[in-house]
Design an enzyme around this catalytic site. Structure first.
Site, mmCIF file in Angstrom:
data_model
loop_
_atom_site.group_PDB
_atom_site.id
_atom_site.type_symbol
_atom_site.label_atom_id
_atom_site.label_comp_id
_atom_site.label_asym_id
_atom_site.label_seq_id
_atom_site.Cartn_x
_atom_site.Cartn_y
_atom_site.Cartn_z
ATOM 1 N N HIS A 101 0.939 -1.066 0.016
ATOM 2 C CA HIS A 101 0.170 -0.033 0.122
ATOM 3 C C HIS A 101 0.927 1.161 0.296
ATOM 4 O O HIS A 101 1.822 1.237 0.686
ATOM 5 C CB HIS A 101 -0.735 0.123 1.288
ATOM 6 C CG HIS A 101 -1.681 -1.106 1.422
ATOM 7 N ND1 HIS A 101 -1.368 -2.158 2.059
ATOM 8 C CD2 HIS A 101 -3.090 -1.318 1.477
ATOM 9 C CE1 HIS A 101 -2.206 -3.107 2.225
ATOM 10 N NE2 HIS A 101 -3.325 -2.409 1.754
ATOM 11 N N ASP A 104 2.301 2.047 3.353
ATOM 12 C CA ASP A 104 3.228 1.124 4.090
ATOM 13 C C ASP A 104 4.566 1.325 3.879
ATOM 14 O O ASP A 104 5.505 1.326 4.495
ATOM 15 C CB ASP A 104 3.081 -0.516 3.467
ATOM 16 C CG ASP A 104 1.841 -1.054 3.578
ATOM 17 O OD1 ASP A 104 0.842 -0.865 4.254
ATOM 18 O OD2 ASP A 104 1.609 -1.786 2.537
ATOM 19 N N GLU A 232 -10.558 -7.058 -4.385
ATOM 20 C CA GLU A 232 -10.393 -8.048 -3.586
ATOM 21 C C GLU A 232 -11.693 -8.163 -2.789
ATOM 22 O O GLU A 232 -12.044 -7.366 -1.590
ATOM 23 C CB GLU A 232 -9.248 -7.810 -2.598
ATOM 24 C CG GLU A 232 -8.784 -8.743 -1.560
ATOM 25 C CD GLU A 232 -7.727 -8.541 -0.775
ATOM 26 O OE1 GLU A 232 -6.761 -7.817 -1.362
ATOM 27 O OE2 GLU A 232 -7.521 -8.797 0.374
ATOM 28 N N GLU A 268 -9.043 -13.834 -1.257
ATOM 29 C CA GLU A 268 -8.193 -13.993 -0.167
ATOM 30 C C GLU A 268 -8.894 -14.921 0.746
ATOM 31 O O GLU A 268 -10.211 -15.124 1.041
ATOM 32 C CB GLU A 268 -7.983 -12.785 0.553
ATOM 33 C CG GLU A 268 -7.257 -13.022 1.848
ATOM 34 C CD GLU A 268 -6.757 -11.898 2.367
ATOM 35 O OE1 GLU A 268 -6.390 -10.787 1.989
ATOM 36 O OE2 GLU A 268 -6.764 -11.705 3.863
ATOM 37 N N HIS A 271 -10.830 -14.475 3.632
ATOM 38 C CA HIS A 271 -11.860 -13.645 3.350
ATOM 39 C C HIS A 271 -13.194 -14.284 3.029
ATOM 40 O O HIS A 271 -14.276 -14.069 3.291
ATOM 41 C CB HIS A 271 -11.837 -12.561 2.238
ATOM 42 C CG HIS A 271 -10.890 -11.448 2.871
ATOM 43 N ND1 HIS A 271 -10.251 -10.457 1.894
ATOM 44 C CD2 HIS A 271 -9.916 -11.393 3.948
ATOM 45 C CE1 HIS A 271 -9.339 -9.796 2.543
ATOM 46 N NE2 HIS A 271 -9.430 -10.346 3.748
ATOM 47 N N ASP A 296 -4.746 -14.044 -2.456
ATOM 48 C CA ASP A 296 -3.775 -13.547 -1.289
ATOM 49 C C ASP A 296 -4.137 -14.759 -0.395
ATOM 50 O O ASP A 296 -4.913 -14.984 0.185
ATOM 51 C CB ASP A 296 -4.813 -12.273 -0.487
ATOM 52 C CG ASP A 296 -4.153 -10.873 -0.967
ATOM 53 O OD1 ASP A 296 -3.300 -10.870 -1.939
ATOM 54 O OD2 ASP A 296 -4.495 -9.977 -0.267
ATOM 55 N N ASP A 307 -10.544 -11.969 10.826
ATOM 56 C CA ASP A 307 -9.501 -12.174 9.953
ATOM 57 C C ASP A 307 -8.076 -12.264 10.299
ATOM 58 O O ASP A 307 -7.410 -11.286 10.612
ATOM 59 C CB ASP A 307 -9.591 -10.826 9.054
ATOM 60 C CG ASP A 307 -8.868 -10.975 7.722
ATOM 61 O OD1 ASP A 307 -8.453 -12.069 7.365
ATOM 62 O OD2 ASP A 307 -8.653 -10.003 7.087
ATOM 63 N N ASP A 309 -5.635 -13.796 9.397
ATOM 64 C CA ASP A 309 -4.311 -13.545 8.731
ATOM 65 C C ASP A 309 -3.268 -14.497 9.076
ATOM 66 O O ASP A 309 -2.014 -14.112 8.935
ATOM 67 C CB ASP A 309 -3.819 -11.965 8.590
ATOM 68 C CG ASP A 309 -4.703 -11.318 7.421
ATOM 69 O OD1 ASP A 309 -5.470 -11.647 6.625
ATOM 70 O OD2 ASP A 309 -4.617 -9.822 7.767
ATOM 71 N N ASP A 339 -0.665 -12.719 2.166
ATOM 72 C CA ASP A 339 -1.222 -11.533 2.993
ATOM 73 C C ASP A 339 -1.504 -11.968 4.518
ATOM 74 O O ASP A 339 -2.615 -12.490 4.643
ATOM 75 C CB ASP A 339 -2.667 -11.180 2.247
ATOM 76 C CG ASP A 339 -2.960 -9.862 2.913
ATOM 77 O OD1 ASP A 339 -2.357 -9.270 4.050
ATOM 78 O OD2 ASP A 339 -4.164 -9.251 2.483
HETATM 79 C C1 XUL Z 1 -7.479 -6.499 4.347
HETATM 80 C C2 XUL Z 1 -6.793 -7.128 3.244
HETATM 81 C C3 XUL Z 1 -5.920 -6.027 2.556
HETATM 82 C C4 XUL Z 1 -5.783 -5.996 1.186
HETATM 83 C C5 XUL Z 1 -5.110 -4.750 0.409
HETATM 84 O O1 XUL Z 1 -8.176 -7.821 5.142
HETATM 85 O O2 XUL Z 1 -6.478 -8.049 2.672
HETATM 86 O O3 XUL Z 1 -4.430 -6.222 3.137
HETATM 87 O O4 XUL Z 1 -4.881 -7.112 0.587
HETATM 88 O O5 XUL Z 1 -5.393 -3.715 0.764
HETATM 89 CO CO CO Z 2 -5.695 -9.284 1.321
#
Ligand code: XUL
Ligand code: CO
Length: 437
Positions: A101, A104, A232, A268, A271, A296, A307, A309, A339
């Site tokens: 991003h 970031d 996404e 993702e 998600h 992702d 989430d 991650d 991700d």
């Molecule tokens: C948030 C997510 C983000 C996107 C990019 O859940 O997955 O990091 O991948 O904005």
């Molecule tokens: Co993501």
């Protein structure tokens, strides 16, 4: 040149018998599977935000991540130094792509002009590092969710001033992505949704989001950026309802606003699960629409409904993902972007390596298992057989679009009941899958 990870050397493939935790047991970049190298199949990417910026905080406590290279300041020098740390990480772990991003990689400063200038200065360093290392940008994106101005959304904000700021940020982030040779650009609707419908004009917000994305398509043409746009999906978190809730909702939105030619989806794993699906469901929905662009890669926790991650660890899941990818013919512009973040307890720099090495190995195993299942052929054969009634006679006539309800009625009246149907053999096929895992 100073080393930021002095305790870790370049990760090597040592094969399945190796006991070295910082070696690949399965991911052998050059090894060919179905006529293509593993690295070309998997196209791994690392997420700048998780690797370099995630302090590993949770709602009950602050960050634990050790980042001895980071002086904690908003200076451009600190941001450029972080980029050098990240490229050492990419080199040592053997990941060819990265994603970021805007906020970031570079600090958000007092004014938009200052933030833009900082982003340009960091992009100069990223470009230098890319050229030196051969690493590539899988996709860039703009952070349209962290700053308080975006608390009520960005491209779906009730306030045009916020919408304009978001537009400015996307314009700049696309420009930088283009300058860095990015192969894609992602739109994740961070806060594009609502906390309550009671204060929300949903139709107006969605129309404005459609317009926003058309402006991005226009800017893409003006820039000459040929990378792929991705949306996404995510159903919730941070908002209670996110407009891009899952593959089907995104595809419907893109069709409704005449954007489908310009976008693919970046799916993702966790998600899809938060949306009440499996990841293979959302991948299949996207692939069936010719719109599966990128992944992702991560995992959730079965006992936690948010989430998390986490890094992928399930061969079963990666095998299913790779079956869909191989069937689609593989990635073009997309890749497998981790991700994912380490757990709060895994705070040492070395843990970044353990996490990614594990994720890469589990995808390599998924790739090999999926290829073996395809070579075996019985799974595909079963499905082809199950639907073979559509290949000729009545089925072919229906699929050719030549049948009416009256003809179906004539057929049903003139023939015996369909009778006892063949078994779906779900358990037999699950066993077959397990035989290869
Ligand atoms: C948030 C997510 C983000 C996107 C990019 O859940 O997955 O990091 O991948 O904005
Ligand atoms: Co993501």
């Amino acid at each position: 040149m100073s080393e930021f990870f002095p305790n870790v050397s370049k990760i090597q493939y040592e094969g399945p018998d190796s006991k070295n935790p910082l070696a690949f047991k399965h991911y052998n970049a050059e090894e060919e599977v179905e006529g293509k190298s593993m690295s070309d199949h998997l196209r791994f990417g690392a997420a700048y935000w998780h690797c370099m910026r995630n302090p590993l905080a949770d709602p009950f406590g602050g960050g634990t991540a050790q980042m001895p290279w980071d002086d904690g300041s908003d200076s451009v020098e600190n941001a450029q130094k972080r980029a050098r740390v990240f490229f050492e990480f990419l080199d040592k772990v053997g990941i060819d792509y990265y994603c970021f991003h805007d906020r970031d990689v570079a600090p958000e400063l007092a004014t938009l002009s200052e933030s833009n200038a900082a982003l340009d200065a960091v992009a100069d360093e990223l470009l230098r590092l890319q050229n030196e290392s051969g690493k590539k940008l899988l996709w860039g994106t703009a952070c349209l969710f962290a700053h308080e101005r975006y608390a009520m959304g960005a491209a779906t904000s009730p306030y045009p001033e916020v919408y304009a700021y978001a537009g400015a940020q996307v314009k700049k982030a696309m420009e930088v992505t283009h300058r860095l040779g990015g192969e894609g650009y992602t739109f994740w609707g961070g806060r594009e949704g609502y906390g309550s419908l009671i204060n929300t004009d949903m139709k107006r917000e969605l129309d404005n989001l459609g317009r926003f994305l058309h402006m991005a398509v226009q800017w893409k043409k003006e820039l000459g950026f040929e990378g792929q746009f991705y949306i996404e999906p995510k159903p919730k978190e941070p908002t209670k309802h996110q407009y891009d809730s899952d593959s089907a909702a995104c595809l419907n939105f893109l069709r409704e606003y005449d954007l489908l030619d310009h976008f693919k989806l970046n799916i993702e794993t966790n998600h899809a699960i938060l949306a009440g699906h499996t990841v293979e469901h959302d991948l299949d929905v996207a692939a069936s629409a010719g719109a599966l662009g990128s992944i992702d890669a991560n995992a959730g926790d079965e006992l936690l409904g948010w989430d998390t991650d986490q890094f992928p660890t399930s061969v079963y899941d990666t095998t299913k993902i790779m079956l869909i990818l191989l069937k689609m013919g593989g990635f073009t512009t997309g890749g497998l972007n981790f991700d994912a973040k380490r757990r709060r307890e895994s705070h040492e720099p070395e843990d970044l390596f353990h996490a990614h090495v594990g994720g890469m190995d589990v995808f390599a195993r998924g790739l090999k298992a999926a290829a073996a299942i395809r070579a075996d052929g019985r799974l595909d054969e079963f499905i082809a057989n199950r639907y073979s009634g559509w290949d000729s006679g009545l089925g072919a006539k229906i699929e050719g679009g030549d049948a009416s309800l009256a003809e179906l009625e004539a057929h049903a009246l003139g023939n015996a009941e369909p009778g006892v149907l063949p078994s779906g053999r779900q358990e037999m096929l699950e066993n077959l899958l397990n035989d290869y895992i």
